[in-house]
Design a protein around this motif. Structure first.
Motif, short mmCIF file in Angstrom:
data_model
loop_
_atom_site.label_atom_id
_atom_site.label_comp_id
_atom_site.label_asym_id
_atom_site.label_seq_id
_atom_site.Cartn_x
_atom_site.Cartn_y
_atom_site.Cartn_z
N GLN A 21 33.83 -9.76 90.18
CA GLN A 21 34.73 -8.85 89.80
C GLN A 21 35.12 -7.91 90.84
O GLN A 21 34.55 -8.03 91.97
N LEU A 22 36.01 -7.06 90.58
CA LEU A 22 36.62 -5.89 91.63
C LEU A 22 35.83 -4.48 91.33
O LEU A 22 36.10 -3.67 92.17
N SER A 23 35.54 -4.30 90.14
CA SER A 23 34.94 -3.12 89.63
C SER A 23 33.84 -3.37 88.72
O SER A 23 33.94 -4.25 87.88
N SER B 295 20.59 -9.15 84.56
CA SER B 295 21.96 -9.34 85.24
C SER B 295 21.65 -8.72 86.64
O SER B 295 21.49 -7.36 86.53
N VAL B 296 21.86 -9.20 87.97
CA VAL B 296 21.87 -8.67 89.18
C VAL B 296 23.11 -8.70 89.85
O VAL B 296 23.81 -9.66 89.84
N LEU B 297 23.35 -7.33 90.25
CA LEU B 297 24.81 -7.27 90.91
C LEU B 297 24.60 -7.28 92.29
O LEU B 297 23.57 -6.42 92.90
N THR B 298 25.34 -7.91 93.08
CA THR B 298 25.40 -7.90 94.42
C THR B 298 26.97 -7.92 94.88
O THR B 298 27.75 -8.07 93.99
N ARG B 299 27.22 -7.42 96.31
CA ARG B 299 28.73 -7.43 96.73
C ARG B 299 28.63 -7.76 98.13
O ARG B 299 27.92 -7.73 98.89
N PHE B 300 29.98 -8.09 98.60
CA PHE B 300 30.39 -8.34 99.77
C PHE B 300 31.69 -8.21 100.17
O PHE B 300 32.57 -7.94 99.08
N SER C 274 41.39 -5.06 103.26
CA SER C 274 39.95 -5.72 102.77
C SER C 274 39.82 -5.55 101.18
O SER C 274 40.89 -4.66 100.51
N GLU C 275 39.04 -5.95 100.86
CA GLU C 275 38.69 -6.09 99.34
C GLU C 275 37.23 -6.44 99.23
O GLU C 275 36.68 -7.28 99.87
N THR C 276 36.51 -5.62 98.42
CA THR C 276 34.98 -5.74 97.93
C THR C 276 35.19 -6.60 96.77
O THR C 276 35.80 -6.30 95.70
N ILE D 121 36.95 -12.49 87.19
CA ILE D 121 38.41 -12.76 88.24
C ILE D 121 37.95 -14.17 88.59
O ILE D 121 36.56 -14.43 88.96
N ASP D 122 38.97 -14.99 89.19
CA ASP D 122 38.66 -16.01 89.61
C ASP D 122 39.45 -16.19 91.08
O ASP D 122 39.59 -17.28 91.84
N GLU D 123 40.43 -15.16 91.52
CA GLU D 123 41.18 -14.96 92.60
C GLU D 123 41.53 -13.44 92.64
O GLU D 123 41.50 -12.89 91.68
#
Length: 424
Positions: free
Chosen positions: A87-89, A57-62, A127-129, A117-119
């Motif tokens: 996810q948020l964390s 499983s590879v993780l990335t974020r924006f 802002s939110e990551t 999460i879906d929302e």
């Protein structure tokens, strides 16, 4: 009222604009300038840099940035199904701007499947990551589809330089779309928003990843060592093939054979296969390995060991090699001696030979034990090398006969001459 001609018309007096009680001009779409939110992604493209394999499983974020004075509710959707999670964390990511993954020893795949999460909600001008976990669930299904299609077309799968007909697993692109739909959530303490047209914005992010199924294979399923003795070492060689374009990481496990079975590189002789050894093979390449067997003093008899070759990038890809051993009380080379002209030999040199002309060598086999030995005379060139057992008739012509031994004839011409001579 002002009459113009015969048609009256009502004119509104100038003054402050009348508003609906409780309405907020910031929620009026005509009063809002620019987008509700934006991302930090270049050209709205969400990509994974590394090549993703089956079990990884590879993780990335924006990052999402709000541009309004109200709270935003953002719904997360994608065309990738369960392959993408939001996810948020995630404890598999290190703190910091780069957001790199933790080392393999600290990596826990379970963290990528919890707290999805879906929302989410973004505070005013906040802002939110968002963390995105990607696992290419469809790789194995794609592999089976290729095999089925090949059988349907009645043609073999491409094998390249591999020693059997099989498919090469190449890097391919996996694409999809992530939809972000934002709407004004309002202030929960002030009650629901008035009945105004819904303020909404949707962004479509292009998701791109490179995927490749990691598959290893061995050239044998079993190894047989039938001439072993305590104090001596027996060896067998085998090959591990990487059938994928991506580098292979694998480990060797010899169950219940610690200190008995050992492994080394065939070319360098470097020992391998320790409990912490992670071995690598480049894409579409192979490793030639040597198995070493050193039986203990009390190991006489037949034994079976299991060697597992584990693909560390694909937990379902484990090859098993069964090792059959037969341990004698005395080494075969001590029980049987082979001599030529009364000198021990391991090589027969026929020197210069001519096509169509037979040339022979005489060897002597001697049993050094007090029990019978079964000896097989074999050659990897059966059409060119043959063996003739010396009988009593031939033994009369031998100059160096030894009681209790059997020699091969000096030459086929000797056999013909004896056949023509006196039968006595």
């Amino acid at each position: 009222d002002i009459r113009v001609g015969s048609h009256p018309r009502r004119v509104r007096r100038s003054g402050p604009e009348r508003r609906t009680p409780g309405a907020d001009p910031k929620c009026d779409r005509s009063a809002m300038e620019g987008p509700l939110f934006s991302t930090n992604l270049h050209e709205s493209k969400l990509s994974v840099d590394s090549v993703v394999t089956d079990d990884k499983s590879v993780l990335t974020r924006f990052q999402l940035q709000s541009h309004v004075d109200q709270r935003l509710r953002v719904v997360l959707e994608s065309t990738m199904g369960e392959q993408l999670g939001f996810q948020l964390s995630n404890e598999n990511l290190l703190d910091g701007p780069d957001g790199e993954q933790v080392e393999d020893d600290d990596f826990n795949a379970l963290f990528n499947y919890v707290n999805l999460i879906d929302e989410l909600t973004i505070p005013p001008h906040g802002s939110e990551t968002v963390i995105v976990s990607f696992r290419p669930r469809s790789l194995q299904h794609h592999h089976h589809d290729l095999e089925r299609n090949s059988r349907d077309l009645d043609r073999p799968l491409a094998s390249g330089s591999l020693p059997w007909g099989t498919e090469r697993h190449q890097i391919s692109e996996c694409k999809g779309t992530v939809f972000l739909t934002a709407s004004v959530a309002g202030d929960p303490l002030a009650g629901p928003l008035p009945d105004l047209p819904l303020q909404q914005q949707q962004l479509a992010l292009e998701f791109v990843a490179r995927v490749c199924s990691s598959v290893l294979a061995t050239d044998v399923k079993e190894l047989i060592l039938d001439e072993c003795a305590p104090g001596n070492t027996s060896v067998k060689d085998f090959t591990i093939w990487n059938r994928s374009e991506v580098p292979l990481a694998y480990a060797l496990h010899a169950k219940d054979a610690e200190g008995i079975l050992g492994f080394s590189h065939y070319d360098t002789g470097e020992p391998i296969g320790g409990p912490d050894d992670c071995l690598e093979i480049p894409g579409f390449s192979h490793d030639r390995l040597r198995l070493t067997y050193a039986p203990r003093a009390d190991a006489c008899g037949e034994h079976v060991y299991t060697v597992e070759v584990e693909n560390l990038l694909n937990a379902q890809n484990v090859e098993t090699i069964t090792v059959h051993t037969t341990v004698n009380a005395m080494a075969v080379e001590d029980a049987l001696t082979v001599t030529a002209d009364d000198l021990p030999v391991t090589t027969l040199d026929f020197e210069d030979c001519y096509a169509g002309a037979i040339k022979s060598k005489r060897i002597c086999l001697r049993n050094m034990t007090d029990a019978s030995l079964e000896v097989r005379l074999l050659s990897d060139l059966p059409g060119e090398v043959s063996f003739d057992l010396r009988t009593e008739r031939f033994s009369r012509r031998a100059r160096h006969d030894t009681p209790g031994t059997l020699d091969s004839a000096d030459s086929l011409e000797d056999r013909d001459s004896l056949d023509d001579g006196d039968a006595d």
